[in-house]
Design an enzyme around this catalytic site. Structure first.
Site, short mmCIF file in Angstrom:
data_model
loop_
_atom_site.label_atom_id
_atom_site.label_comp_id
_atom_site.label_asym_id
_atom_site.label_seq_id
_atom_site.Cartn_x
_atom_site.Cartn_y
_atom_site.Cartn_z
N GLY A 196 -6.80 -53.20 61.66
CA GLY A 196 -6.90 -54.62 61.32
C GLY A 196 -5.56 -55.17 60.85
O GLY A 196 -4.52 -54.95 61.47
N GLY A 197 -5.60 -55.88 59.73
CA GLY A 197 -4.40 -56.54 59.21
C GLY A 197 -3.28 -55.58 58.89
O GLY A 197 -2.10 -55.98 58.82
N GLY A 250 23.00 -57.11 88.95
CA GLY A 250 22.65 -57.51 87.59
C GLY A 250 22.92 -56.41 86.58
O GLY A 250 23.20 -56.69 85.41
N ALA A 251 22.84 -55.17 87.03
CA ALA A 251 23.07 -54.06 86.10
C ALA A 251 24.52 -54.05 85.64
O ALA A 251 24.82 -53.78 84.48
CB ALA A 251 22.71 -52.74 86.75
#
Ligand code: HXC
Length: 510
Positions: free
Chosen positions: A165-166, A400-401
């Site tokens: 949960g939290g 792009g590399a």
């Protein structure tokens, strides 16, 4: 005196002997035992040992345990101060009451004010159900402080049991999350709720165990095999980290010679550039004593990130791994590297990049899952990093590399290439196909023509000498020279002072 002794004894027993015994039978340590293993011997000082919860609903008035569900305090790791808190599962399942949240928040405030790292040991069933909104408010207080401290002091979380949960969001907001195989799990909603809502059957381990979060979701950075190994690895991690963003990471005396050269590196790259090799062997041959503490080892293994030292100075390693998916950049590997680069930049840790990547991964799945957004994170992280940054291109730096993996154009300080480097817009075969499709088709002997053009392209572009001639590469070096050249670069860059324009904060593509 006896009242104090009684209260202390009561606090030390947490949820009681029976629950402690049960933990030990299940192979689990108590909250305090964990703290003592984490810290240097006899250095722990507890704070808030007598704090109790203030809840009176559900018969809670008569169930007050001094210290409540968390042990908080400070001590030392390798002689350096840290704050630490450890949730006590024997007290209401380590759940978060307002009093527990206040104890943790107080520690976070002190950690930030004093510039001291903070380590959280998590073992909790989440919000204390009996306290309702008070408990939720407590989580908000903790998250708020996690974010305030982000980039100011290192924050580390060790998940040593349930984290439900939290409880999950505080670790997720910290710098590093550790999980223990088969004995810790994290989830927002558990298997029972999932069954009700989505009708899926899933075990705790499959849903949120260490393997899941280390290999699939990437929530966890370290998957360790035992509580002892977890605490020992946190101690090791701490050796690379500064106390805060205003101090330098700790240097150690180095016994590995700066001039040590490993001739086997000269023949490591396969003659056939489509064949893989293990980038980890390159890294281990270059760094001090072959030591690399990998972060996110099981997540996106086509990218390697982790900590090493060069002549005793901590460095962050970011490297493509040609042995996995040819070292290609994709959504997960870009996000993994970006997060690590940003951590190093926050905490003054120089970045050393080893590059061998054929570019960004093409494909509908990648485009639709946001390779543009995730790749932008990688670019953003490098572009904004002001720590010393060095790149060694071992083989491919295509498209792009080339740009994204710490090129000079995005602000690197020193760029080396090995003679085996291929720095081009794309690989020869792809380039020839695009540029000469018609010429090849028209030729009497298309295969020979294709090969001729590929050879020509390789001669022209697929080597480090054209970019070195243009100044994009500072120096072509023999592989065995890498260690000494990188160390001398780190020394000359030691005084680097660079800052970004004043602004509230950048808008990293999340
Ligand atoms: C109060 C709790 C508790 C909780 C456990 N306990 N969780 N008490 N609040 N959240 C108590 C149990 O009543 C029990 O008390 C003792 O801790 C040990 O729990 P067991 O269930 O016996 O242990 P185990 O079988 O090991 O199971 C552990 C567990 C389970 C899986 C964590 O207790 C559980 O599912 N708890 C609830 C988890 C959860 O749904 N939390 C979300 C809360 S909502 P006794 O007295 O019998 O020893 C939340 C807000 C979400 O967190 C916010 C999102 C941002």
């Amino acid at each position: 005196m006896s009242r104090l002794d009684d209260l202390r004894s009561e606090a030390l027993l947490g949820g009681g002997e029976k629950k402690i015994r049960k933990r030990h039978e299940n192979g689990k340590l108590t909250a305090r035992e964990r703290i003592h293993l984490l810290l240097d011997p006899e250095t722990f000082h507890e704070m808030g040992m007598l704090v109790t919860h203030n809840c009176s609903d559900f018969g809670m008035e008569g169930k007050k345990i001094p210290g409540d569900g968390v042990v908080t305090g400070y001590g030392r790791i390798h002689g350096r101060q840290v704050y630490v808190y450890s949730e006590d599962f024997t007290v209401f399942g380590g759940s978060l009451s307002k009093a527990v949240a206040d104890k943790i928040s107080r520690l976070q405030d002190l950690s930030l004010k004093n510039g001291v790292p903070i380590i959280a040991i998590k073992d909790s069933g989440g919000a204390r159900i009996q306290e309702g909104i008070n408990s939720l408010a407590g989580y908000g207080d903790i998250f708020f402080r996690n974010v305030k401290a982000s980039g100011v002091v290192p924050q580390i979380s060790a998940i040593m049991g349930p984290c439900a949960g939290g409880a999950v969001y505080s670790p997720a907001l910290t710098d590093f999350v550790f999980m223990i195989d088969q004995s810790s799990y994290m989830f927002l909603t558990g298997p029972d709720v999932i069954k009700e809502v989505t009708h899926e059957d899933v075990t705790f381990e499959e849903l949120g165990g260490a393997a899941t979060h280390s290999g699939k979701s990437g929530v966890s950075h370290f998957n360790v095999s035992s509580e002892e190994q977890c605490l020992a690895t946190i101690r090791e991690l701490m050796t690379y980290l500064p106390q805060n963003n205003m101090s330098d990471p700790p240097e150690v005396q180095c016994t590995d010679p700066v001039e040590r050269s490993d001739e086997s590196l000269d023949t490591l790259i396969p003659a056939d550039s489509s064949l893989p090799y293990d980038m980890k062997s390159v890294i281990k041959s270059v760094v001090d004593d072959g030591r690399l503490l990998q972060v996110h080892e099981d997540f996106a293994p086509n990218m390697i990130v982790g900590f090493s030292r060069m002549d005793g100075m901590p460095v962050g390693i970011v490297a493509n791994q040609p042995a996995v998916l040819a070292g290609v950049l994709d959504t997960l590997s870009s996000a993994k590297a970006a997060r690590f680069i940003r951590f190093c930049d926050c905490f003054n840790i120089p970045i050393l990049v080893f590059e061998d990547a054929p570019g960004f991964l093409p494909g509908v799945e990648q485009e639709h899952s946001g390779v543009i957004r995730e790749g932008a994170k990688l670019l953003y992280a490098f572009c904004e990093a002001t720590v010393p940054r060095i790149t060694v291109v071992t083989r491919k730096a295509f498209g792009g590399a080339y740009i994204a993996m710490n090129s000079k154009n995005v602000g690197a300080d020193m760029n080396f290439a090995w003679p085996s480097a291929q720095i081009a817009v794309m690989g020869a075969r792809g380039a020839v196909k695009i540029l000469f499709k018609r010429d090849i088709a028209k030729d009497k002997d298309p295969e020979s023509k294709r090969q001729l053009l590929i050879d020509e392209y390789n001669e022209l572009f697929n080597n480090p000498y054209v970019p070195a001639g243009m100044g994009y590469i500072d120096e072509v070096i023999k592989p065995h020279e890498t260690r000494s050249r990188v160390i001398s670069s780190l020394k000359i860059l030691d005084g680097k002072r660079e800052s970004m324009p004043p602004r509230k904060h950048g808008n990293c593509p999340l």
